[in-house]
Design an enzyme around this catalytic site. Structure first.
Site, mmCIF file in Angstrom:
data_model
loop_
_atom_site.group_PDB
_atom_site.id
_atom_site.type_symbol
_atom_site.label_atom_id
_atom_site.label_comp_id
_atom_site.label_asym_id
_atom_site.label_seq_id
_atom_site.Cartn_x
_atom_site.Cartn_y
_atom_site.Cartn_z
ATOM 1 N N THR A 192 69.921 -15.715 32.641
ATOM 2 C CA THR A 192 69.635 -16.155 33.780
ATOM 3 C C THR A 192 68.733 -17.622 33.374
ATOM 4 O O THR A 192 68.268 -17.575 32.370
ATOM 5 C CB THR A 192 68.601 -15.245 34.498
ATOM 6 O OG1 THR A 192 67.998 -15.850 35.585
ATOM 7 C CG2 THR A 192 67.668 -14.498 33.770
ATOM 8 N N SER A 215 59.291 -12.810 35.298
ATOM 9 C CA SER A 215 59.070 -11.464 35.906
ATOM 10 C C SER A 215 59.661 -10.432 34.549
ATOM 11 O O SER A 215 60.331 -11.075 33.593
ATOM 12 C CB SER A 215 60.037 -11.078 37.141
ATOM 13 O OG SER A 215 61.244 -10.988 36.622
ATOM 14 N N TYR A 247 62.070 -8.311 34.863
ATOM 15 C CA TYR A 247 63.647 -8.446 34.957
ATOM 16 C C TYR A 247 63.962 -9.807 33.839
ATOM 17 O O TYR A 247 64.838 -9.580 33.290
ATOM 18 C CB TYR A 247 64.003 -8.592 36.252
ATOM 19 C CG TYR A 247 65.507 -9.344 36.365
ATOM 20 C CD1 TYR A 247 66.495 -8.751 35.938
ATOM 21 C CD2 TYR A 247 65.282 -10.755 36.825
ATOM 22 C CE1 TYR A 247 67.605 -9.530 35.847
ATOM 23 C CE2 TYR A 247 66.866 -11.370 36.545
ATOM 24 C CZ TYR A 247 67.729 -10.674 36.304
ATOM 25 O OH TYR A 247 68.856 -11.427 36.178
ATOM 26 N N HIS A 248 63.302 -11.021 34.303
ATOM 27 C CA HIS A 248 63.698 -11.886 33.510
ATOM 28 C C HIS A 248 63.386 -11.859 32.084
ATOM 29 O O HIS A 248 64.146 -12.499 31.187
ATOM 30 C CB HIS A 248 63.186 -13.523 34.169
ATOM 31 C CG HIS A 248 63.497 -13.814 35.416
ATOM 32 N ND1 HIS A 248 62.825 -13.433 36.785
ATOM 33 C CD2 HIS A 248 64.563 -14.409 35.889
ATOM 34 C CE1 HIS A 248 63.625 -13.854 37.785
ATOM 35 N NE2 HIS A 248 64.648 -14.720 37.281
ATOM 36 N N LYS A 305 66.069 -10.213 30.496
ATOM 37 C CA LYS A 305 67.402 -11.092 29.983
ATOM 38 C C LYS A 305 66.992 -12.135 28.600
ATOM 39 O O LYS A 305 67.833 -12.386 27.952
ATOM 40 C CB LYS A 305 67.403 -12.122 31.173
ATOM 41 C CG LYS A 305 67.962 -11.264 32.414
ATOM 42 C CD LYS A 305 69.449 -11.185 32.138
ATOM 43 C CE LYS A 305 69.947 -10.513 33.324
ATOM 44 N NZ LYS A 305 71.458 -10.318 33.488
#
Ligand code: USQ
Length: 394
Positions: A157, A192, A194-195, A198
């Site tokens: 991302t 975040s 989530y990020h 990644k």
């Protein structure tokens, strides 16, 4: 050629499966319905119901004659991942039950993809970390142990880079330090949990590339918008999952749904947050072009997968303009930002690599947006206003 799609039930996974299948590839999809179950557990609402993965594969076969083999299983379990390479896999739906063989390409979408979800509380952060990292690690080891030539296409991302005050390169940065030079991964500053997973995925893959000469393409994708793809047009039951809620909906899709039901557009904070965006059709093209020209052995190739940049305010203005031209009364609201992010910042990413491979961008024009209004308008009755904004705080 055999393409294995991990996370084949998701917003991008299912359209990718049809895209490759329609082009003559053998396709296997794997999913454990994590996204669907999470949506159900949070009661987020959906624009329209989605048939199961098996039902969708069956419809696809009836309409086109092509087979997409389906495996329902949790890729965070190493045996599920390894069965896809050692031939012990059991298909939950297929036409021909024989093992298709080791995939030449794996497209890895099998992750919890929502930043707000990852910040609901400890348990949701933990699920995001455990799922995303285990699946990536399981994939890396399966490829190491069974098939080092397999090309891994990993969805990363743009959020891995954050919003630095310098130009963002495609993954790598040449640094001169005390008279010596070296090439390093571009500095990361995820916004975040989530990020952050990644970022960790990228580091795992980079390790696998250095240690075992794996071939990896990491696609740093921005927020995706859109519903329609060429293949889904064959039958409406093939449409991809479409979320418009705060947790799983992305900004453009959300704003259009909001405009359709007279909900003031939810711009967070000052609205200067700028990101790189792309049409779902371009995700498919980018993955396909990456597959056709794989990374070399021992290469971690990184592309920034965006086609143009917009601030949240620019998107709101556009949705308002296009909505008004279609007869909707679109208002814009600036909400207190539930996220911790820069609302006014420099943003200048490079995104040339995928264009050089031959990708032809679909830009977000007024006509494209009007087309989305039309599709969303058809499902207006299904839209639930109560899920649009809940204010999950960072
Ligand atoms: N935003 C608003 N109002 C909204 C929703 C979002 O102003 O109602 C703003 C956010 O504050 C943010 C930007 O729009 O600055 C993008 O938010 P988003 O929810 O569309 O996207 P994001 O949370 O960043 O995550 C999405 C996908 C994720 C993907 C990522 C790419 O869910 O899977 O990795 O886009 S990127 O943003 O480049 O990291």
């Amino acid at each position: 050629m055999h393409v294995l799609i991990l996370g084949g039930d998701g917003y991008l996974g299912w359209p990718s499966a049809m895209y490759f299948s329609a082009r003559g590839y053998q396709v296997t999809v794997v999913d454990n319905y994590l996204r669907r179950n999470n949506c159900q557990n949070l009661d987020v609402g959906m624009l329209y119901p989605i048939p199961t993965l098996m039902e969708r594969a069956k419809i696809w076969h009836e309409k086109t004659g092509y087979e997409i083999k389906v495996v329902i299983g949790d890729l965070a379990e190493p045996q599920v991942m390894r069965s896809l390479f050692d031939g012990s896999v059991k298909y939950n739906w297929c036409v021909n039950p024989a093992f298709t063989g080791i995939p030449e390409t794996v497209v890895h979408y099998a992750e919890q993809p929502s930043a707000p979800y990852s910040l609901i509380d400890y348990a949701h952060a933990d699920q995001t970390i455990v799922n995303n990292l285990r699946v990536t690690n399981n994939l890396m080891f399966a490829v190491r142990d069974f098939s080092r030539d397999t090309h891994i296409i990993k969805l990363g991302t743009m959020g891995e880079y954050g919003t630095p005050n310098i130009d963002i390169e495609e993954g790598w940065l040449e640094i001169e330090h005390k008279g010596r030079k070296g090439k390093f991964l571009f500095p990361r500053a995820a916004g975040s949990i989530y990020h952050t997973t990644k970022v960790m995925d990228t580091d795992l893959m980079w390790f696998g590339v250095r240690m075992w000469d794996l071939r990896v393409t990491d696609l740093m994708q921005g927020p995706v918008y859109g519903i329609e793809t060429e293949e889904a047009a064959i039958d409406p039951r093939l449409n991809t999952i479409f979320n418009y809620d705060e947790v799983f909906g992305t900004i453009v899709n959300r704003f259009i749904v909001q405009a359709v039901v007279d909900y003031p557009l939810t711009v967070y904070g000052k609205g200067g947050q700028t990101r790189g965006y792309l049409n779902i059709k371009d995700t498919l093209q980018c993955v396909h072009h990456s597959e056709k020209a794989p990374a070399a052995k021992g290469e971690l190739r990184i592309f920034n997968q965006i086609m143009e940049t917009f601030s949240a305010n620019q998107l709101a203005d556009m949705v308002q303009r296009v909505g008004q031209s279609l007869g909707y009364d679109v208002k814009v609201n600036h909400l207190e930002n539930p996220r911790k992010e820069a609302e006014e910042h420099y943003y200048n990413p490079t995104y040339q690599g995928l264009i050089d491979l031959g990708v032809q961008p679909h830009y977000l024009t007024d006509e494209v947006m009007a087309g989305m209004f039309q599709v969303v308008g058809k499902f207006k009755e299904n839209i639930r206003k109560d899920v649009i904004f809940k204010g999950i705080k960072w």
